[in-house]
Design an enzyme around this catalytic site. Structure first.
Site, PDB file in Angstrom:
ATOM      1  N   GLU A   1     -60.069 -45.080 -43.221  1.00  0.00           N
ATOM      2  CA  GLU A   1     -59.975 -44.164 -44.366  1.00  0.00           C
ATOM      3  C   GLU A   1     -59.901 -44.941 -45.678  1.00  0.00           C
ATOM      4  O   GLU A   1     -59.677 -46.144 -45.699  1.00  0.00           O
ATOM      5  CB  GLU A   1     -58.734 -43.273 -44.253  1.00  0.00           C
ATOM      6  CG  GLU A   1     -58.933 -41.985 -43.473  1.00  0.00           C
ATOM      7  CD  GLU A   1     -59.720 -40.953 -44.257  1.00  0.00           C
ATOM      8  OE1 GLU A   1     -60.212 -41.276 -45.374  1.00  0.00           O
ATOM      9  OE2 GLU A   1     -59.879 -39.825 -43.760  1.00  0.00           O
TER      10      GLU A   1
ATOM     11  N   ASN B   1     -57.454 -33.543 -48.854  1.00  0.00           N
ATOM     12  CA  ASN B   1     -58.528 -34.529 -48.810  1.00  0.00           C
ATOM     13  C   ASN B   1     -59.418 -34.394 -50.048  1.00  0.00           C
ATOM     14  O   ASN B   1     -59.197 -33.541 -50.909  1.00  0.00           O
ATOM     15  CB  ASN B   1     -59.381 -34.354 -47.547  1.00  0.00           C
ATOM     16  CG  ASN B   1     -59.138 -35.451 -46.529  1.00  0.00           C
ATOM     17  OD1 ASN B   1     -59.157 -36.633 -46.882  1.00  0.00           O
ATOM     18  ND2 ASN B   1     -58.903 -35.080 -45.282  1.00  0.00           N
TER      19      ASN B   1
ATOM     20  N   ASP C   1     -64.202 -34.083 -45.699  1.00  0.00           N
ATOM     21  CA  ASP C   1     -63.173 -35.125 -45.662  1.00  0.00           C
ATOM     22  C   ASP C   1     -63.178 -35.876 -46.999  1.00  0.00           C
ATOM     23  O   ASP C   1     -63.302 -35.273 -48.057  1.00  0.00           O
ATOM     24  CB  ASP C   1     -63.416 -36.057 -44.473  1.00  0.00           C
ATOM     25  CG  ASP C   1     -62.147 -36.699 -43.942  1.00  0.00           C
ATOM     26  OD1 ASP C   1     -61.269 -37.044 -44.755  1.00  0.00           O
ATOM     27  OD2 ASP C   1     -62.040 -36.886 -42.719  1.00  0.00           O
TER      28      ASP C   1
END
Length: 295
Positions: free
Chosen positions: A16, A154, A206
């Site tokens: 991430e 997100n 995302d």
């Protein structure tokens, strides 16, 4: 996949928060459950990681070096040493605390160098809308919650002029991206509105990035692609990637024309080769330089 380059020697469980540090000429990203911060030298291609004492969910470069990070118990400053050791300094935490089973998730700096990050309940199956979005700067500390009722925060990003803030909720029951008017002087969002409704898409929205044209690039987690939306919310491009669960993308490199994409291991056989990898591609557009924290 043609046009996609895999970063050698890197495998993440939940990769991430990629970000390009122009001052270092290097990429950073995290592997959340492994408690690792990764670095890739843009010139040599050498990669390495530092393990932290708790999960790191998002990072951004700090002016003068080091990183600011959203972690399990708050917002931290990270100084990464030449060896495996790093120095963690907790800067702030929400006044009410994070609560058991909570942590920070996605985050980045606005165009003025203030750090934004949101919280989430880690058991996504519980679908608890207890996540909140916070702003942190050295002068004022951590803000009160700026956005609440989030399940999986997100997609935080800012338009080129900084006057529009984007935010998504990637939980399967939400799949929504919102836009806000953003006061660049005070760092306050308002006028929340739907920017992209992805409830009919296979992928969930995302992590995201904004390019030099002001278009919003968001990873379609579970869909194996990245979507590009124009500033008026029109889907004008879809870029397929080899991993099933791309998690976040970031523009960087010397000319800001490279898109680095992190991913999450899906556990599915068709994703065994690419799940958890980090890849680079050149989409034919340029991104924007990220403002370091404290600038």
């Amino acid at each position: 996949m043609e046009g996609v380059t895999r970063v050698d020697g890197v495998s993440c469980t939940v990769g991430e928060s990629p970000t390009w540090s122009a001052q270092e000429g290097a990429w950073y990203w995290v592997d959340i459950p492994a408690k690792r911060v990764w670095r890739l030298d843009g010139s040599t291609g050498a990669s390495r990681y530092w393990e932290q004492s708790e999960m790191v969910a998002c990072v951004a470069a700090k002016q003068g070096g080091g990183l600011i990070a959203g972690m399990e118990t708050g917002i931290f400053s990270l100084e990464l040493g030449a060896a495996q050791a790093s120095v963690q300094t907790r800067l702030a935490a929400p006044a009410s605390g994070l609560g058991e089973g909570m942590r920070f998730n996605d985050g980045r700096c606005d165009r003025q160098g203030r750090f934004w990050s949101g919280t989430m309940f880690m058991d996504m199956g519980a679908a608890r809308p207890v996540g909140q979005l916070y702003r942190y700067d050295a002068a004022r500390g951590i803000s009160a919650p700026m956005v609440s009722d989030l399940i999986t925060q997100n997609g935080t990003a800012f338009s080129p002029d900084g006057r529009t803030m984007y935010l998504s909720d990637s939980h399967p029951s939400r799949r929504m991206v919102w836009a806000f008017d953003y006061d660049i002087a005070d760092g306050v969002p308002s006028g929340r509105r739907v920017f992209a409704d992805l409830t009919t898409q296979v992928g969930r929205p995302d992590g995201a990035a904004v390019d030099a044209d002001g278009c919003y690039w968001v990873c379609g987690n579970d869909g194996g692609y990245i979507m590009r939306f124009t500033p008026d919310g029109k889907l004008d491009r879809r870029v397929d990637v080899p991993m099933l669960k791309p998690s976040m993308c970031a523009f960087g490199g010397k000319d800001l024309d490279t898109l680095l994409v992190t991913s999450i291991v899906s556990g599915k056989s068709e994703d065994a080769e690419w799940g958890g990898t980090v890849v680079m591609l050149r989409p034919g557009v340029k991104g924007l330089a990220e403002t370091p924290f404290g600038a």
